[in-house]
Write a protein that holds these residues in place. Structure first.
Motif, PDB file in Angstrom:
ATOM      1  N   GLU A   1      21.259  42.453  39.904  1.00  0.00           N
ATOM      2  CA  GLU A   1      22.720  42.383  39.827  1.00  0.00           C
ATOM      3  C   GLU A   1      23.329  41.992  41.166  1.00  0.00           C
ATOM      4  OE1 GLU A   1      24.498  42.805  36.855  1.00  0.00           O
ATOM      5  OE2 GLU A   1      22.433  42.660  36.163  1.00  0.00           O
ATOM      6  N   ALA A   2      22.790  42.522  42.254  1.00  0.00           N
ATOM      7  CA  ALA A   2      23.336  42.218  43.579  1.00  0.00           C
ATOM      8  C   ALA A   2      23.187  40.746  43.934  1.00  0.00           C
ATOM      9  CB  ALA A   2      22.656  43.085  44.640  1.00  0.00           C
ATOM     10  N   THR A   3      22.151  40.095  43.399  1.00  0.00           N
ATOM     11  CA  THR A   3      21.882  38.693  43.733  1.00  0.00           C
ATOM     12  C   THR A   3      22.404  37.720  42.680  1.00  0.00           C
ATOM     13  OG1 THR A   3      19.705  38.809  42.668  1.00  0.00           O
ATOM     14  CG2 THR A   3      19.818  39.294  45.034  1.00  0.00           C
ATOM     15  N   GLY A   4      23.100  38.214  41.683  1.00  0.00           N
ATOM     16  CA  GLY A   4      23.580  37.323  40.635  1.00  0.00           C
ATOM     17  C   GLY A   4      22.460  36.774  39.771  1.00  0.00           C
ATOM     18  N   GLY A   5      21.408  37.555  39.591  1.00  0.00           N
ATOM     19  CA  GLY A   5      20.304  37.147  38.729  1.00  0.00           C
ATOM     20  C   GLY A   5      19.192  36.406  39.433  1.00  0.00           C
ATOM     21  N   ARG A   6      19.123  36.488  40.751  1.00  0.00           N
ATOM     22  CA  ARG A   6      18.087  35.744  41.483  1.00  0.00           C
ATOM     23  C   ARG A   6      16.766  36.495  41.601  1.00  0.00           C
ATOM     24  NH1 ARG A   6      19.165  34.523  46.973  1.00  0.00           N
ATOM     25  NH2 ARG A   6      20.930  35.944  47.146  1.00  0.00           N
ATOM     26  N   PHE A   7      16.723  37.770  41.231  1.00  0.00           N
ATOM     27  CA  PHE A   7      15.506  38.551  41.420  1.00  0.00           C
ATOM     28  C   PHE A   7      14.601  38.472  40.201  1.00  0.00           C
ATOM     29  CE2 PHE A   7      13.172  42.634  41.030  1.00  0.00           C
ATOM     30  CZ  PHE A   7      12.358  42.490  42.139  1.00  0.00           C
ATOM     31  N   GLU A   8      13.290  38.298  40.454  1.00  0.00           N
ATOM     32  CA  GLU A   8      12.261  38.349  39.429  1.00  0.00           C
ATOM     33  C   GLU A   8      11.311  39.499  39.746  1.00  0.00           C
ATOM     34  OE1 GLU A   8      11.968  33.576  38.397  1.00  0.00           O
ATOM     35  OE2 GLU A   8      10.269  34.592  39.354  1.00  0.00           O
ATOM     36  N   LEU A   9      10.859  40.197  38.719  1.00  0.00           N
ATOM     37  CA  LEU A   9       9.986  41.344  38.924  1.00  0.00           C
ATOM     38  C   LEU A   9       8.535  40.933  38.701  1.00  0.00           C
ATOM     39  CD1 LEU A   9       9.659  44.341  39.522  1.00  0.00           C
ATOM     40  CD2 LEU A   9       9.996  44.806  37.080  1.00  0.00           C
ATOM     41  N   GLY A  10       7.800  40.775  39.798  1.00  0.00           N
ATOM     42  CA  GLY A  10       6.375  40.471  39.737  1.00  0.00           C
ATOM     43  C   GLY A  10       5.568  41.752  39.811  1.00  0.00           C
ATOM     44  N   LEU A  11       4.602  41.919  38.913  1.00  0.00           N
ATOM     45  CA  LEU A  11       3.830  43.154  38.835  1.00  0.00           C
ATOM     46  C   LEU A  11       2.344  42.865  38.683  1.00  0.00           C
ATOM     47  CD1 LEU A  11       5.998  45.312  36.399  1.00  0.00           C
ATOM     48  CD2 LEU A  11       5.677  45.695  38.845  1.00  0.00           C
TER      49      LEU A  11
ATOM     50  N   LYS B   1      15.576  32.049  44.420  1.00  0.00           N
ATOM     51  CA  LYS B   1      15.105  33.232  43.720  1.00  0.00           C
ATOM     52  C   LYS B   1      14.269  34.081  44.679  1.00  0.00           C
ATOM     53  CE  LYS B   1      14.833  30.562  39.436  1.00  0.00           C
ATOM     54  NZ  LYS B   1      13.917  30.017  38.381  1.00  0.00           N
ATOM     55  N   ILE B   2      14.205  35.372  44.371  1.00  0.00           N
ATOM     56  CA  ILE B   2      13.505  36.328  45.216  1.00  0.00           C
ATOM     57  C   ILE B   2      12.497  37.074  44.347  1.00  0.00           C
ATOM     58  CG2 ILE B   2      13.731  38.298  46.764  1.00  0.00           C
ATOM     59  CD1 ILE B   2      15.267  35.940  47.825  1.00  0.00           C
ATOM     60  N   GLY B   3      11.266  37.201  44.834  1.00  0.00           N
ATOM     61  CA  GLY B   3      10.284  37.936  44.047  1.00  0.00           C
ATOM     62  C   GLY B   3       9.073  38.331  44.859  1.00  0.00           C
ATOM     63  N   HIS B   4       8.017  38.694  44.155  1.00  0.00           N
ATOM     64  CA  HIS B   4       6.765  39.126  44.767  1.00  0.00           C
ATOM     65  C   HIS B   4       5.591  38.620  43.936  1.00  0.00           C
ATOM     66  CE1 HIS B   4       9.807  42.201  45.806  1.00  0.00           C
ATOM     67  NE2 HIS B   4       9.176  42.261  46.971  1.00  0.00           N
ATOM     68  N   VAL B   5       4.481  38.367  44.606  1.00  0.00           N
ATOM     69  CA  VAL B   5       3.226  38.109  43.893  1.00  0.00           C
ATOM     70  C   VAL B   5       2.140  38.991  44.514  1.00  0.00           C
ATOM     71  CG1 VAL B   5       3.674  35.826  42.931  1.00  0.00           C
ATOM     72  CG2 VAL B   5       2.928  35.966  45.276  1.00  0.00           C
ATOM     73  N   VAL B   6       2.048  40.158  43.958  1.00  0.00           N
ATOM     74  CA  VAL B   6       2.937  40.848  43.038  1.00  0.00           C
ATOM     75  C   VAL B   6       3.087  42.287  43.528  1.00  0.00           C
ATOM     76  CG1 VAL B   6       2.565  39.533  40.909  1.00  0.00           C
ATOM     77  CG2 VAL B   6       0.919  41.312  41.537  1.00  0.00           C
ATOM     78  N   LEU B   7       4.103  43.004  43.003  1.00  0.00           N
ATOM     79  CA  LEU B   7       4.244  44.416  43.329  1.00  0.00           C
ATOM     80  C   LEU B   7       3.119  45.220  42.696  1.00  0.00           C
ATOM     81  CD1 LEU B   7       8.078  44.831  42.698  1.00  0.00           C
ATOM     82  CD2 LEU B   7       6.953  44.760  44.929  1.00  0.00           C
ATOM     83  N   CYS B   8       2.623  46.199  43.426  1.00  0.00           N
ATOM     84  CA  CYS B   8       1.574  47.074  42.917  1.00  0.00           C
ATOM     85  C   CYS B   8       2.188  48.146  42.036  1.00  0.00           C
ATOM     86  CB  CYS B   8       0.809  47.711  44.077  1.00  0.00           C
ATOM     87  SG  CYS B   8      -0.477  48.870  43.558  1.00  0.00           S
ATOM     88  N   ASP B   9       1.776  48.194  40.785  1.00  0.00           N
ATOM     89  CA  ASP B   9       2.342  49.144  39.822  1.00  0.00           C
ATOM     90  C   ASP B   9       2.236  50.587  40.312  1.00  0.00           C
ATOM     91  OD1 ASP B   9       3.258  50.096  37.194  1.00  0.00           O
ATOM     92  OD2 ASP B   9       1.168  50.676  36.892  1.00  0.00           O
ATOM     93  N   ALA B  10       1.139  50.929  40.985  1.00  0.00           N
ATOM     94  CA  ALA B  10       0.903  52.320  41.364  1.00  0.00           C
ATOM     95  C   ALA B  10       1.816  52.808  42.481  1.00  0.00           C
ATOM     96  CB  ALA B  10      -0.557  52.497  41.788  1.00  0.00           C
ATOM     97  N   PHE B  11       2.462  51.917  43.200  1.00  0.00           N
ATOM     98  CA  PHE B  11       3.269  52.329  44.350  1.00  0.00           C
ATOM     99  C   PHE B  11       4.601  52.962  43.956  1.00  0.00           C
ATOM    100  CE2 PHE B  11       1.428  48.962  47.515  1.00  0.00           C
ATOM    101  CZ  PHE B  11       0.233  49.662  47.552  1.00  0.00           C
ATOM    102  N   ARG B  12       5.091  52.698  42.751  1.00  0.00           N
ATOM    103  CA  ARG B  12       6.449  53.119  42.394  1.00  0.00           C
ATOM    104  C   ARG B  12       6.466  53.692  40.983  1.00  0.00           C
ATOM    105  NH1 ARG B  12       5.919  48.457  44.756  1.00  0.00           N
ATOM    106  NH2 ARG B  12       6.923  48.123  46.785  1.00  0.00           N
ATOM    107  N   HIS B  13       7.194  54.771  40.805  1.00  0.00           N
ATOM    108  CA  HIS B  13       7.375  55.307  39.462  1.00  0.00           C
ATOM    109  C   HIS B  13       8.123  54.275  38.625  1.00  0.00           C
ATOM    110  CE1 HIS B  13       8.861  57.772  36.154  1.00  0.00           C
ATOM    111  NE2 HIS B  13       7.942  58.668  36.487  1.00  0.00           N
ATOM    112  N   PRO B  14       7.735  54.085  37.366  1.00  0.00           N
ATOM    113  CA  PRO B  14       8.399  53.051  36.553  1.00  0.00           C
ATOM    114  C   PRO B  14       9.913  53.196  36.479  1.00  0.00           C
ATOM    115  CG  PRO B  14       6.416  53.810  35.458  1.00  0.00           C
ATOM    116  CD  PRO B  14       6.600  54.693  36.662  1.00  0.00           C
ATOM    117  N   ALA B  15      10.419  54.413  36.414  1.00  0.00           N
ATOM    118  CA  ALA B  15      11.868  54.595  36.320  1.00  0.00           C
ATOM    119  C   ALA B  15      12.556  54.151  37.606  1.00  0.00           C
ATOM    120  CB  ALA B  15      12.200  56.057  36.021  1.00  0.00           C
ATOM    121  N   VAL B  16      11.918  54.419  38.747  1.00  0.00           N
ATOM    122  CA  VAL B  16      12.483  53.993  40.028  1.00  0.00           C
ATOM    123  C   VAL B  16      12.426  52.472  40.145  1.00  0.00           C
ATOM    124  CG1 VAL B  16      12.243  54.155  42.531  1.00  0.00           C
ATOM    125  CG2 VAL B  16      11.881  56.178  41.114  1.00  0.00           C
ATOM    126  N   MET B  17      11.295  51.900  39.761  1.00  0.00           N
ATOM    127  CA  MET B  17      11.162  50.451  39.845  1.00  0.00           C
ATOM    128  C   MET B  17      12.168  49.749  38.937  1.00  0.00           C
ATOM    129  SD  MET B  17       7.737  48.169  39.865  1.00  0.00           S
ATOM    130  CE  MET B  17       7.014  49.064  38.506  1.00  0.00           C
TER     131      MET B  17
END
Length: 279
Positions: A92-102, A67-83
């Motif tokens: 989708e590219a990883t077949g479900g391996r990505f987790e969204l850490g915020l 699995k691939i993720g972050h601890v954690v992405l900073c909410d302020a760095f990216r517009h929610p729609a872009v994120m």
């Protein structure tokens, strides 16, 4: 079953070396790899630092299982729609391996330096709550804000933080709650506050391999990272196995293992052999 992630801050290490470490973790049986999200290296702003989502995408393309993720992405760095679009694409590219850490942003001085609106801690948590609400709309199958394509499967949400209002967001939105390294002693106290989310712990280890002197390893780690207090634990395989078993008995279901020696492949392999498999 307990999950083991390699926490791999993308600083002080070249991109090829980061990939090599992630591949070593995958080969040795780690369940995932996670990166940090800053514009400057914390406590060392002149040290090179690679961007978080780009690094995750690069590593995801060069691994197959973890699995691939972050601890954690900073909410302020990216517009929610872009994120939301980034997360869907990488999941989708990883077949479900990505987790969204915020997270709401732990370094307001960094935000101000680069002209990113920061606000008070309360305002940053409010902004994160708004992002989480919007993600549900962006990822829905219909509605005025629904993005196409929608995720083909749920994208796990990881939230980090210990404040009462952050824990409220954990209860409402999170699949995983991550306890930062410096707050490890609070695990039993905070666990009842996370609702149905599963608990993870970020832990730095000064791991003395078979061919290393424990006192020397400990001294180097304390000099570099002693400011972490209980977030740094030093020991050989037996001591670290006991330490993680204690945290597991207290309710931790995932560990983000952060190596004080910057995770050379030999440390990753021996830790997996002697600590993960022993547990």
């Amino acid at each position: 079953m307990t999950e083991w992630f390699l926490y791999l801050p993308q600083t002080r290490i070249g991109i090829d070396d980061l990939v090599t470490r992630a591949q070593a973790a995958e080969e040795c049986g780690f369940d995932g790899v996670a990166f940090l999200d800053h514009l400057d290296t914390p406590m060392a702003p002149t040290e090179p630092l690679w961007e978080a989502m780009t690094m995750a995408t690069w590593v995801a393309a060069r691994t197959q299982r973890i699995k691939i993720g972050h601890v954690v992405l900073c909410d302020a760095f990216r517009h929610p729609a872009v994120m939301a679009k980034q997360a869907t694409t990488l999941a989708e590219a990883t077949g479900g391996r990505f987790e969204l850490g915020l997270g709401s942003g732990s370094m307001p001085d960094e935000l101000r330096k680069y002209g990113i609106p920061s606000g008070s801690p309360r305002q940053r948590v409010d902004a994160l709550g708004n992002t989480l609400e919007l993600l549900g709309e962006y990822w829905s199958s219909d509605g005025p804000l629904a993005q196409a394509p929608a995720p083909s499967q749920p994208i796990p949400i990881v939230l980090g933080g210990v404040g009462p209002r952050m824990l409220g967001l954990v209860r409402r939105y999170a699949d995983w709650w991550n306890l930062p390294a410096t707050h490890i002693p609070q695990l039993p106290e905070l666990l009842p506050s996370i609702g149905s989310a599963r608990a993870s712990v970020q832990q730095m280890v000064a791991f003395a391999r078979r061919d290393q002197d424990l006192e020397a390893v400990t001294a180097t780690a304390q000099r570099r990272f002693g400011r972490l207090g209980p977030g740094l634990v030093c020991g050989d395989a037996a001591a670290l196995t006991e330490h993680f078993r204690l945290l597991e008995s207290q309710g931790a279901q995932r560990f983000y293992v952060w190596f004080a020696d910057f995770a050379p492949p030999e440390s990753i392999a021996e830790f997996a052999e002697t600590v993960i498999r022993a547990g």
